[in-house]
Design an enzyme around this catalytic site. Sequence first.
Site, short mmCIF file in Angstrom:
data_model
loop_
_atom_site.label_atom_id
_atom_site.label_comp_id
_atom_site.label_asym_id
_atom_site.label_seq_id
_atom_site.Cartn_x
_atom_site.Cartn_y
_atom_site.Cartn_z
N ASP A 49 4.47 10.25 -6.82
CA ASP A 49 5.34 9.36 -6.06
C ASP A 49 6.81 9.73 -6.19
O ASP A 49 7.64 9.21 -5.43
CB ASP A 49 5.16 7.91 -6.53
CG ASP A 49 3.79 7.35 -6.19
OD1 ASP A 49 3.25 7.74 -5.14
OD2 ASP A 49 3.27 6.55 -6.97
N ASP A 95 4.38 4.50 -8.80
CA ASP A 95 4.33 4.62 -10.26
C ASP A 95 3.90 5.98 -10.76
O ASP A 95 4.05 6.28 -11.95
CB ASP A 95 3.37 3.57 -10.84
CG ASP A 95 1.92 3.98 -10.62
OD1 ASP A 95 1.57 4.36 -9.49
OD2 ASP A 95 1.15 3.93 -11.59
N ASP A 123 2.90 2.21 -2.88
CA ASP A 123 1.80 3.04 -3.33
C ASP A 123 0.67 2.06 -3.68
O ASP A 123 0.90 0.85 -3.80
CB ASP A 123 2.23 3.84 -4.56
CG ASP A 123 1.08 4.59 -5.19
OD1 ASP A 123 0.35 5.28 -4.47
OD2 ASP A 123 0.90 4.47 -6.42
#
Length: 650
Positions: free
Chosen positions: A548, A544, A350
């Site tokens: 996600d 995080d 990410d």
Amino acid sequence: MTENCTCCEAKTINPRLDNHDHGHDHDHGHDHSHDAVMSKKKIIQLSLGVLLFVVGLIFSLNKWLEFVIFFTSYLLIGGEVVLLAIRNILKGRVFDENFLMSLATIGAFAIGEFAEGVAVMLFYQIGEFFQGTALRSSRKSISSLMDIRPDFVHLKQGDSFNTVHPNLAQIDDFFLIKPGEKIPLDAVVVEGTSMLDTSALTGESVPRKAEAGDAILSGSINLSGILTAKVSKLFGDSTVSRILDLVQNASSKKAKTEQFITKFARYYTPAVVYFALAVAFIPPLFTTTPFSEWLHRALIFLVISCPCALVISIPLGFFGGIGAASKNGILVKGGNFLEALNNVDTVVFDKTGTLTKGIFAVTDIIVENGFTKESLLRYAATAEFYSNHPIATSIKAAYGDTIDDATIMDYQELSGHGIEVKIDGHRVLAGNNKLMNKFEIAYSEVEHFGTIVYLAIDQTFAGAIVISDEIKEDSRSAIEKLRKLGVNRIAMLTGDNQAVGQRIATELQLDEVHAELLPDQKVEKLEQIRAERSSEGSLLFVGDGINDAPVLAYADVGVAMGGLGSDAAIEAADVVLMTDEPSKLAQAIQIAKRTKQIVWQNIVFTLAVKAVVLILGAGGLATMWEAVFADVGVALIAIVNAMRVMRHNY
């Protein structure tokens, strides 16, 4: 661990048993004496047994008196093992270490080898003691985490602070933290300045500064000043509670290698017992060697055959790996995930809060259609009032004034788009370009590096706010280390715009970037990346945020940033990086690879030694002393080798 090897089941490594009484009866058919400091009664009992054993060896006695002395010594040293063997047989668990040792030593007495029978039990007990010492040593890294559990909080009640249990505190309650005390709850500092020791959580030895407005994590230690803080999470949801839960359950998830050894022991142990019976009874039918000699060989064969060196040292190796990881601020939720880290060939990151700091600042305000920068910023800050997202926080920080939430009505968050809300009766849209397109707003595309928040007031485009993020200092080194460790494909998924995503990917030299993705599209993209792989390695995702969580759960190994990461991400992940440093991912893979290396060293060494000594024993070339080495000695060597995982500097 297996119904056929209760000796090893008793030694299953579970930190929960060491620190908490859960009210369950863990009857493993073993006394656990090797897991605790040896009691005075046990020391006296073994000492008397050893004294009688020495007397029997030194003095020449008649056969009857010799038998009495050695048999008394045998009962003092090994009587407990025989009783456990009988108890387990009555429960239907026959083929365990207690049974093998009892059968071999009683057989030794039956053929007149009294000293050898006692010696086997004596060295077995010595081996058990050293195994227990090794196990306690290996637990220290993880069990030390149990010390972070806070026992009290100085909670503000009325005009005074009262000391109570942390679970009595509620969100937004105020509490006091004195120098030297553990922080009992996740909170935000409202008054005071101090340095915090976060090493138990992150593995970092450098203290961190905490002052008014800073978020602080439970389990840290206040080193200097007095702090007043406001509770942000209940005790059960706090960082310290989450960490303890992760650690306590880590050893319950077995790696494939552990599962293999469990199955191996289930079939191996009865097989060698039947083979020992064959050694005792079949050769005398075809040779002139007396039955007593073949029986002696069969008894030696039984002592050698115990698989405990494998069944203890292998889970201990994985447990040591988990301990080494925790010591370095990496929480691995089980041996299966540690093993999966060995085979990672594709890593997908990410962006925000993972490769970048997630600390945003407003760098530009663009206005249109007669709106002012001040009014645009006020609308944006008010619209983001309920959000804790870093982008929302940066907008509110840039506004800097008090927000009257009474002006907010009909608040609605549109996943992957932004926010729709009424402020002072005006319909406000704040989000990305997809939000503008969704509500058919005629807007001007903003070409800036950074995250763009577009705003529309009553269907009129009012302008845009540009927010920029920074790449983390160690993101570049993390990518370089991963490539050196054999990761051949590194990608990034982000909900941010393509220009921002491409800039980050170029700076970090990523193989590919996929931008402007909704949470469900991240899963689809991960599926596509998985399908395109030619190898059988593991696919790892690092993230995080709340959005996600689905991707973390879908990946072969999900890794969450634990310091700044959301609860949902940490819950869904298999590995948690407590320092939020991407480079810790490479460290986790290094630990996993070393753990696997040592585990396989133990497997090969143990099987090789046992195979050689078993052949020698069947051929009459090995005595009980070699048998003891092949059982207890090999187990000790394998355990000491497994402990090397924790001692290594990563």
